[in-house]
Scaffold this active site. Sequence first.
Site, PDB file in Angstrom:
ATOM      1  N   HIS A 103       0.810  -1.224   0.000  1.00 37.53           N
ATOM      2  CA  HIS A 103       0.000   0.000   0.000  1.00 37.53           C
ATOM      3  C   HIS A 103       0.843   1.274   0.000  1.00 37.53           C
ATOM      4  CE1 HIS A 103      -3.521  -2.573   1.773  1.00 37.53           C
ATOM      5  NE2 HIS A 103      -3.299  -2.785   0.501  1.00 37.53           N
TER       6      HIS A 103
ATOM      7  N   THR B 177      -3.431  -8.355  10.904  1.00 37.15           N
ATOM      8  CA  THR B 177      -4.317  -7.815   9.858  1.00 37.15           C
ATOM      9  C   THR B 177      -5.705  -8.405  10.007  1.00 37.15           C
ATOM     10  OG1 THR B 177      -4.732  -7.586   7.479  1.00 37.15           O
ATOM     11  CG2 THR B 177      -3.483  -9.545   8.162  1.00 37.15           C
TER      12      THR B 177
ATOM     13  N   ALA C  99       1.197  -9.346  18.991  1.00 36.82           N
ATOM     14  CA  ALA C  99       2.353  -9.831  18.231  1.00 36.82           C
ATOM     15  C   ALA C  99       3.671  -9.507  18.922  1.00 36.82           C
ATOM     16  CB  ALA C  99       2.335  -9.209  16.836  1.00 36.82           C
TER      17      ALA C  99
HETATM   18  N1  APR Z   1      -0.834  -7.645  17.676  1.00 33.57           N
HETATM   19  C1  APR Z   1      -1.371  -8.263  16.598  1.00 33.57           C
HETATM   20  N2  APR Z   1      -2.510  -7.879  16.020  1.00 33.57           N
HETATM   21  C2  APR Z   1      -3.165  -6.834  16.543  1.00 33.57           C
HETATM   22  C3  APR Z   1      -2.681  -6.133  17.678  1.00 33.57           C
HETATM   23  C4  APR Z   1      -1.466  -6.583  18.256  1.00 33.57           C
HETATM   24  N3  APR Z   1      -0.928  -5.995  19.329  1.00 33.57           N
HETATM   25  N4  APR Z   1      -3.571  -5.143  17.966  1.00 33.57           N
HETATM   26  C5  APR Z   1      -4.552  -5.214  17.057  1.00 33.57           C
HETATM   27  N5  APR Z   1      -4.326  -6.241  16.196  1.00 33.57           N
HETATM   28  C6  APR Z   1      -5.125  -6.686  15.046  1.00 33.57           C
HETATM   29  C7  APR Z   1      -6.615  -6.422  15.131  1.00 33.57           C
HETATM   30  O1  APR Z   1      -7.280  -7.454  15.873  1.00 33.57           O
HETATM   31  C8  APR Z   1      -7.022  -6.417  13.675  1.00 33.57           C
HETATM   32  O2  APR Z   1      -7.354  -7.711  13.213  1.00 33.57           O
HETATM   33  O3  APR Z   1      -4.685  -5.962  13.915  1.00 33.57           O
HETATM   34  C9  APR Z   1      -5.736  -5.966  12.958  1.00 33.57           C
HETATM   35  C10 APR Z   1      -5.812  -4.590  12.342  1.00 33.57           C
HETATM   36  O4  APR Z   1      -6.773  -4.606  11.318  1.00 33.57           O
HETATM   37  P1  APR Z   1      -7.069  -3.318  10.416  1.00 33.57           P
HETATM   38  O5  APR Z   1      -7.213  -2.122  11.276  1.00 33.57           O
HETATM   39  O6  APR Z   1      -8.209  -3.662   9.513  1.00 33.57           O
HETATM   40  O7  APR Z   1      -5.713  -3.129   9.585  1.00 33.57           O
HETATM   41  P2  APR Z   1      -5.225  -3.854   8.249  1.00 33.57           P
HETATM   42  O8  APR Z   1      -5.688  -5.261   8.197  1.00 33.57           O
HETATM   43  O9  APR Z   1      -3.764  -3.595   8.142  1.00 33.57           O
HETATM   44  O10 APR Z   1      -5.993  -3.009   7.144  1.00 33.57           O
HETATM   45  C11 APR Z   1      -5.719  -3.272   5.792  1.00 33.57           C
HETATM   46  O11 APR Z   1      -6.972  -1.398   5.040  1.00 33.57           O
HETATM   47  O12 APR Z   1      -7.589   0.717   5.584  1.00 33.57           O
HETATM   48  C12 APR Z   1      -6.821  -0.028   4.735  1.00 33.57           C
HETATM   49  O13 APR Z   1      -4.900   0.526   3.523  1.00 33.57           O
HETATM   50  C13 APR Z   1      -5.359   0.312   4.827  1.00 33.57           C
HETATM   51  O14 APR Z   1      -3.458  -1.177   4.844  1.00 33.57           O
HETATM   52  C14 APR Z   1      -4.750  -0.947   5.391  1.00 33.57           C
HETATM   53  C15 APR Z   1      -5.726  -2.016   4.971  1.00 33.57           C
END
Ligand code: APR
Length: 247
Positions: free
Chosen positions: A120, A190, A233
């Site tokens: 991204h 994610t 993590a």
């Molecule tokens: N360790 C591991 N995972 C975690 C932690 C942690 N300490 N804290 C939160 N999470 C998890 C949450 O449970 C969730 O499943 O991280 C995830 C974050 O999810 P999103 O906010 O949806 O982020 P992401 O999956 O990276 O989003 C994908 O969406 O908005 C767009 O471009 C943006 O790159 C991003 C994409």
Amino acid sequence: MIAEEISAAAAILRGVTRVVALTGAGVSAESGVPTFRGAGGLWEGQPVQEVATPQAFAADPVRVWRFYEERRRRLTRVAPNPAHRVLARWQDRFPSFTLVTQNVDRLHHAAGSREVLELHGSIWEIRCSSCGRSREDRTVPLPALPPVCASCGGTERPGVVWFGEYLPPGVMDAATEATQRCEVLVVVGTSAVVYPAAGLVEIAASGGAKVIEVNPDASAKAHLAEVNLRGPAGELLPNVDALLEGA
Ligand code: APR
């Protein structure tokens, strides 16, 4: 018992040659970078189409830039956490290790990862929306919003991928190729709802690779994981790494 899951993850990773890690916002959560979705998430209360789409930028570039300026400002104050550091060490632990991230914060680089497939883009890249010239710029705040291209005078934009846009050419191909060939995919922090990134988990599983998920909550692809490490993590990856180290 989480200790059993940690041992199971280490057993899967022990002795394998080709590993891919796919990370999302959660890997940076313990560094103090807010995630996108869920309680306290960055998009909460703010429709994403008002800040993270090409249409939003065309309508009001300064508004969109203010949102990214605020994120850039916050990122100047954060540092990589133990999860980033373990993934940086794994580039030397496995004969083939590919790090694929959806994050734009460059914290994997800050932790020492040499090659990162940034699906991204990066918030530290600024790209001209007219001529396409791209440059790295970590100045915070930028002297003027929106910044203007020194070559052609066009309006510059954040070098990130917005909803409805194509991923940077070649990056998704490289990630797909590595995932098709890997023996293990480690999916860290994610929600696995945004495509095509989320599709990498399906590609790995259908190709016979083992999937390990590291996330306090189940992602949309948790059912494809052989091992689900439920927790932060920054705590769990060092535990897995310690078992590999002792092997
Ligand atoms: N360790 C591991 N995972 C975690 C932690 C942690 N300490 N804290 C939160 N999470 C998890 C949450 O449970 C969730 O499943 O991280 C995830 C974050 O999810 P999103 O906010 O949806 O982020 P992401 O999956 O990276 O989003 C994908 O969406 O908005 C767009 O471009 C943006 O790159 C991003 C994409």
